[in-house]
Write an enzyme that holds these catalytic residues in place. Sequence first.
Site: not given
Length: 332
Positions: A111, A192, A195
């Site tokens: 991230k 994976k 959303k």
Amino acid sequence: MKTIFSGIQPSGTITLGNYLGAMKQFLDLQHEYNCYFCIVDQHAITVPQDRLELRKNIRSLAAFYLAIGLDPERITLFIQSEVPAHAQAAWMLQCVAYIGELERMTQFKDKSTGRDAVTAGLLTYPPLMAADILLYGTDLVPVGDDQKQHLELTRNLAERFNNKYNDIFTIPEISIPKIGARIMSLQNPNKKMSKSDPNSKGYISMLDTPKQIEKKMKSAVTDSSGIVKYDKENKPGISNLLSIYSILDKTPIAELEKKYEGKGYGEFKADIAQIVIKTIEPIQEKYNKLMESSELDNILDKGAEKANIAANKMLRKMENAMGLGRKTKKIK
């Protein structure tokens, strides 16, 4: 009865991957364990959030916990920020954690890579996650395998605290389901299901309509062989779909392979779409009722009250162990 803790971030729509990878297994666990299920909204703010959207997502996630079949009389369902002990315990655990081990966390690396600036919270949220778990004397933490590294850190921090201050923390065990622990993207089966995927065809939302589900399954990436066979390395797309089908239909993968022997992917995809729709529709119905009623807020109020009592008891033990405050706190 042993204790389980699980937390999910309210960062948007729940996907089929969230449901199969974590939430579905809670249905059996609630009968066997003392379960704490937490909407970890403080974790969500490690990245910028729209405040109104965040509040909507918090309530929505709580409704999903109940809509899948969790019984509020058996479990404790609550919102993290409504139990201040989480943030207080997290600070104490930050003072036990080392910067080097936090920087080695894979999710922090992922991230923070390529960003000009990252928040301190992105680096230090693993101690908050550790606090979430340790405050309740947790014995077992059911997670997807992408969270295993954070759970190992939680165990390390608990052991370090116990050795340095006082032996108060239970060292939690990690529970990863054998099948379905990591449901992959329908468009890129090497990643994976998420959303946050910019391609909405890559994931199935638990709020998708039957038509949307049929279209997404129809366009799911497979391979050119047309053979319905589980081979994660060479056929990741069809293997992912077989895992989803097997979990939802409670049919072993080997039986599914026999069932579709000599049949193409078209029939297989059409069937799995109907299995998904059949699973999701009753959940959506209950979810919509909860979102429109005061029942949800009443359940969350009771959950926060119960969680505060348990968390504050452990917090006082932590403060006593570290010598915080003017005098030793009484443990009730």
